[in-house]
Design a protein around this motif. Structure first.
Motif, PDB file in Angstrom:
ATOM      1  N   ILE A 131       0.849  -1.179   0.000  1.00 58.28           N
ATOM      2  CA  ILE A 131       0.000   0.000   0.000  1.00 58.28           C
ATOM      3  C   ILE A 131       0.887   1.232   0.000  1.00 58.28           C
ATOM      4  N   PRO A 132       0.625   2.263  -0.779  1.00 62.09           N
ATOM      5  CA  PRO A 132      -0.400   2.310  -1.833  1.00 62.09           C
ATOM      6  C   PRO A 132      -0.076   1.398  -3.010  1.00 62.09           C
ATOM      7  N   ARG A 133      -1.120   0.884  -3.602  1.00 58.54           N
ATOM      8  CA  ARG A 133      -0.938  -0.053  -4.685  1.00 58.54           C
ATOM      9  C   ARG A 133      -0.565   0.678  -5.977  1.00 58.54           C
ATOM     10  N   ARG A 134       0.110  -0.026  -6.844  1.00 63.37           N
ATOM     11  CA  ARG A 134       0.503   0.571  -8.116  1.00 63.37           C
ATOM     12  C   ARG A 134       0.681  -0.531  -9.130  1.00 63.37           C
ATOM     13  N   PHE A 135       0.594  -0.160 -10.425  1.00 59.60           N
ATOM     14  CA  PHE A 135       0.776  -1.110 -11.509  1.00 59.60           C
ATOM     15  C   PHE A 135       2.254  -1.138 -11.900  1.00 59.60           C
ATOM     16  N   ASP A 136       2.890  -2.268 -11.593  1.00 64.44           N
ATOM     17  CA  ASP A 136       4.299  -2.390 -11.918  1.00 64.44           C
ATOM     18  C   ASP A 136       4.747  -3.826 -11.767  1.00 64.44           C
ATOM     19  N   PRO A 137       5.296  -4.413 -12.844  1.00 60.79           N
ATOM     20  CA  PRO A 137       5.445  -3.844 -14.165  1.00 60.79           C
ATOM     21  C   PRO A 137       4.222  -4.099 -15.042  1.00 60.79           C
ATOM     22  N   TRP A 138       4.350  -3.689 -16.291  1.00 59.57           N
ATOM     23  CA  TRP A 138       3.313  -3.897 -17.299  1.00 59.57           C
ATOM     24  C   TRP A 138       3.826  -4.883 -18.339  1.00 59.57           C
TER      25      TRP A 138
END
Lengths: 121, 107
Positions: A104-111
């Motif tokens: 947390i905080p969440r994130r998009f990684d990797p794509w």
């Protein structure tokens, strides 16, 4: 090292159903907190979030596309599948899958690298 | 749903310039704000998470600040490889949402 790769048809006809597969490595979708999301990007336009699936099989969808989307996971195969029904030319886009961190905080990684889907008759 | 609004939509700058991009959320998102860089034909890459935390491997010329509804991404001294499109994204609630992007090009 986490990697993701999208696969599926590059061309679909209007009204058909699109099925995309995200095959990943470097993490498990049975690990507490982990998620995999789908995001798309029409040519020359912005990113649009579509769906998320979590380690506990909780599934969430974009409200505007909810009626057309289904997301599932196969933990044993390290795959997440997105289906989108009733495809239209406006759905032409590059479709990405991404790992959503359990932190947390969440994130998009990797794509993933993305896959271009064209909707045309 | 939370709407994310970036400004400007496009920006021309020169190598060595200091550049600031703004992102505004339609409601408070605390510090649940991420920044991504996207180059043509490539997938987005995470630069900043939690509003101000630099992702590993990202040059220190990138920095982020803000909380609540207003956030900024600053590049202290533009390098040629920084010319790209930048997106903010909130992870406060689902549905997740992105800004419309800021295209940074060479003046």
């Amino acid at each position: 090292q986490i990697t993701l790769k999208e696969s599926g048809p590059s061309l679909v006809k209007p009204t058909q159903t699109l099925t995309l597969t995200c095959t990943f490595s470097g993490f498990s979708l049975s690990t507490n907190g982990v998620g995999v999301g789908w995001i798309r990007q029409p040519p020359g336009k912005a990113l649009e979030w579509l769906a998320l699936i979590f380690w506990n099989d909780d599934k969430r969808y974009s409200p505007s596309l909810m009626s057309r989307l289904t997301i599932t996971k196969d933990t044993s195969k390290n795959q997440v599948v997105l289906t989108m029904t009733n495809m239209d030319p406006v759905d032409t886009a590059t479709y990405y899958c991404a790992h959503e961190s359990s932190f947390i905080p969440r994130r998009f990684d990797p794509w993933g690298q993305g896959t271009l889907v064209t909707v045309s008759s | 749903d939370i709407q994310m609004t970036q400004s400007p939509s496009s920006l021309s700058a020169s190598v060595g310039d200091r550049v600031t991009i703004t992102c505004r959320a339609s409601q408070s998102i605390s510090s649940y704000l991420n920044w991504y860089q996207q180059k043509p034909g490539k997938a987005p890459k995470l630069l900043i998470y939690a509003a101000s935390s630099l992702q590993s491997g990202v040059p220190s010329r990138f920095s982020g600040s803000g909380s609540g509804t207003d956030f900024t991404l600053t590049i202290s001294s533009l390098q040629p490889e920084d010319f790209a499109t930048y997106y903010c994204q909130q992870s406060y609630i689902i549905p997740r949402s992105f800004g419309q992007g800021t295209k940074l090009d060479i003046k």
